[in-house]
Motif scaffolding. Sequence first.
Motif, mmCIF file in Angstrom:
data_model
loop_
_atom_site.group_PDB
_atom_site.id
_atom_site.type_symbol
_atom_site.label_atom_id
_atom_site.label_comp_id
_atom_site.label_asym_id
_atom_site.label_seq_id
_atom_site.Cartn_x
_atom_site.Cartn_y
_atom_site.Cartn_z
ATOM 1 N N ASP A 195 1.769 -5.670 4.633
ATOM 2 C CA ASP A 195 0.433 -6.004 5.132
ATOM 3 C C ASP A 195 0.456 -7.311 5.929
ATOM 4 O O ASP A 195 -0.148 -7.398 7.005
ATOM 5 N N ASP A 196 1.160 -8.312 5.432
ATOM 6 C CA ASP A 196 1.262 -9.593 6.147
ATOM 7 C C ASP A 196 1.942 -9.419 7.507
ATOM 8 O O ASP A 196 1.501 -9.991 8.502
ATOM 9 N N SER A 223 -2.366 -1.989 13.238
ATOM 10 C CA SER A 223 -3.310 -1.365 12.305
ATOM 11 C C SER A 223 -2.587 -0.316 11.458
ATOM 12 O O SER A 223 -1.474 0.113 11.788
ATOM 13 N N CYS A 277 2.060 -6.671 9.297
ATOM 14 C CA CYS A 277 1.122 -5.934 10.156
ATOM 15 C C CYS A 277 0.059 -6.869 10.733
ATOM 16 O O CYS A 277 -0.250 -6.802 11.926
ATOM 17 N N ARG A 278 -0.485 -7.709 9.894
ATOM 18 C CA ARG A 278 -1.503 -8.663 10.365
ATOM 19 C C ARG A 278 -0.924 -9.614 11.411
ATOM 20 O O ARG A 278 -1.554 -9.867 12.439
ATOM 21 N N ASP A 279 0.273 -10.143 11.155
ATOM 22 C CA ASP A 279 0.915 -11.062 12.105
ATOM 23 C C ASP A 279 1.170 -10.401 13.450
ATOM 24 O O ASP A 279 1.058 -11.044 14.494
ATOM 25 N N GLY A 292 -0.484 -7.695 14.538
ATOM 26 C CA GLY A 292 -1.675 -7.014 15.034
ATOM 27 C C GLY A 292 -1.557 -5.498 15.011
ATOM 28 O O GLY A 292 -2.111 -4.808 15.865
#
Length: 75
Positions: free
Chosen positions: A12-13, A21, A15-17, A19
């Motif tokens: 998840d981290d 989805s 993916c967030r870094d 961008g």
Amino acid sequence: MLTTPDWAKIVDDICRDKGVSQRQLARASGLGRSTIRRILVYGGTPRVDDLDRILNVLGYELDVHPVLRGRRPCP
């Protein structure tokens, strides 16, 4: 040793870094959105091959190393 919630947080981290989805991750990895959601949102235990596919899409690889801790490895 990492537990399932640890893997979910790591992915998840990343993916967030980056961008990325869940939908994009599912499409790029060839896994269903329900599989991605089960792992990331609900903390489901990922299959090793699924985790490897997810990490590869994100530019990482899963690597395995022997841990002996005073024991003999299996033949």
